[in-house]
Design a protein around this motif. Structure first.
Motif, PDB file in Angstrom:
ATOM      1  N   ARG A  72      -1.118   5.855  12.646  1.00  0.00           N
ATOM      2  CA  ARG A  72      -0.478   5.563  11.354  1.00  0.00           C
ATOM      3  C   ARG A  72      -1.002   6.497  10.278  1.00  0.00           C
ATOM      4  O   ARG A  72      -0.244   6.999   9.455  1.00  0.00           O
ATOM      5  CB  ARG A  72      -0.724   4.110  10.947  1.00  0.00           C
ATOM      6  N   ASP A  73      -2.306   6.709  10.280  1.00  0.00           N
ATOM      7  CA  ASP A  73      -2.905   7.605   9.283  1.00  0.00           C
ATOM      8  C   ASP A  73      -2.390   9.024   9.444  1.00  0.00           C
ATOM      9  O   ASP A  73      -2.079   9.694   8.462  1.00  0.00           O
ATOM     10  CB  ASP A  73      -4.435   7.599   9.409  1.00  0.00           C
ATOM     11  N   ARG A  74      -2.300   9.483  10.684  1.00  0.00           N
ATOM     12  CA  ARG A  74      -1.804  10.840  10.932  1.00  0.00           C
ATOM     13  C   ARG A  74      -0.332  10.976  10.543  1.00  0.00           C
ATOM     14  O   ARG A  74       0.087  11.991   9.985  1.00  0.00           O
ATOM     15  CB  ARG A  74      -2.053  11.238  12.381  1.00  0.00           C
ATOM     16  N   ALA A  75       0.473   9.950  10.828  1.00  0.00           N
ATOM     17  CA  ALA A  75       1.893   9.985  10.438  1.00  0.00           C
ATOM     18  C   ALA A  75       2.021   9.995   8.918  1.00  0.00           C
ATOM     19  O   ALA A  75       2.837  10.740   8.360  1.00  0.00           O
ATOM     20  CB  ALA A  75       2.638   8.794  11.037  1.00  0.00           C
ATOM     21  N   LEU A  76       1.224   9.193   8.240  1.00  0.00           N
ATOM     22  CA  LEU A  76       1.251   9.167   6.775  1.00  0.00           C
ATOM     23  C   LEU A  76       0.816  10.510   6.205  1.00  0.00           C
ATOM     24  O   LEU A  76       1.417  11.026   5.258  1.00  0.00           O
ATOM     25  CB  LEU A  76       0.351   8.043   6.260  1.00  0.00           C
ATOM     26  N   GLU A  77      -0.206  11.102   6.802  1.00  0.00           N
ATOM     27  CA  GLU A  77      -0.676  12.418   6.355  1.00  0.00           C
ATOM     28  C   GLU A  77       0.403  13.477   6.536  1.00  0.00           C
ATOM     29  O   GLU A  77       0.607  14.325   5.668  1.00  0.00           O
ATOM     30  CB  GLU A  77      -1.934  12.796   7.131  1.00  0.00           C
ATOM     31  N   ARG A  78       1.118  13.431   7.675  1.00  0.00           N
ATOM     32  CA  ARG A  78       2.211  14.390   7.898  1.00  0.00           C
ATOM     33  C   ARG A  78       3.312  14.215   6.861  1.00  0.00           C
ATOM     34  O   ARG A  78       3.824  15.196   6.315  1.00  0.00           O
ATOM     35  CB  ARG A  78       2.794  14.223   9.308  1.00  0.00           C
ATOM     36  N   ARG A  79       3.683  12.969   6.565  1.00  0.00           N
ATOM     37  CA  ARG A  79       4.730  12.719   5.562  1.00  0.00           C
ATOM     38  C   ARG A  79       4.287  13.185   4.182  1.00  0.00           C
ATOM     39  O   ARG A  79       5.067  13.800   3.442  1.00  0.00           O
ATOM     40  CB  ARG A  79       5.081  11.231   5.527  1.00  0.00           C
ATOM     41  N   ALA A  80       3.037  12.897   3.824  1.00  0.00           N
ATOM     42  CA  ALA A  80       2.519  13.311   2.517  1.00  0.00           C
ATOM     43  C   ALA A  80       2.458  14.834   2.421  1.00  0.00           C
ATOM     44  O   ALA A  80       2.802  15.417   1.386  1.00  0.00           O
ATOM     45  CB  ALA A  80       1.137  12.700   2.272  1.00  0.00           C
ATOM     46  N   SER A  81       2.025  15.491   3.491  1.00  0.00           N
ATOM     47  CA  SER A  81       1.963  16.957   3.500  1.00  0.00           C
ATOM     48  C   SER A  81       3.352  17.557   3.346  1.00  0.00           C
ATOM     49  O   SER A  81       3.548  18.501   2.574  1.00  0.00           O
ATOM     50  CB  SER A  81       1.335  17.459   4.803  1.00  0.00           C
TER      51      SER A  81
END
Length: 139
Positions: A72-81
């Motif tokens: 979830r953290d990695r998916a959120l980081e990808r979306r934010a990036s």
């Protein structure tokens, strides 16, 4: 572990604690470093405190045996990036075009600092493209 805690909730609780500690090191190190540097006139001490905060962050991040970030953290980081790069792309395209047009028409002399910022944006996207292509085509 208490009677109501499962192994998963205990792990999540430790994960949250370590993540808060990591963020705390960065926030406290940065704020205290800025205060010492800018308000109290101790630039070397302020820079040292800043770097102690960064080293504390790295020690917690690399020193714990539990995974601090999940899918979830990695998916959120990808979306934010993605959103950040998209917003900055618009700023670069519109800002650079407006700066060039203002300069060409002698309407406004764009400060040298603004050109440096725009070139910094270009560098950001060049680095992104190189890293992206390197990751995509690494065999």
């Amino acid at each position: 572990m208490t009677h109501t805690e499962t192994p998963t909730t205990g792990r999540l609780s430790r994960q949250r604690s370590y993540r808060r500690l990591m963020v705390g090191f960065v926030v406290v190190g940065t704020l205290l470093g800025l205060t010492l540097r800018e308000l109290l006139g101790y630039p070397l001490v302020g820079e040292t405190v800043y770097w102690l905060g960064i080293l504390g962050f790295l020690a917690v991040w690399q020193g714990t045996s539990i995974s601090l970030f999940d899918e979830r953290d990695r998916a959120l980081e990808r979306r934010a990036s993605h959103l950040t790069l998209s917003l900055f792309a618009v700023v670069l395209v519109v800002g650079a075009s407006a700066a060039r047009l203002l300069s060409y028409t002698n309407t406004y002399t764009v400060p040298v600092e603004l050109w440096a910022v725009l070139w910094g944006y270009v560098a950001l996207f060049v680095v992104f493209a190189v890293v992206y292509l390197g990751l995509r085509y690494r065999g």
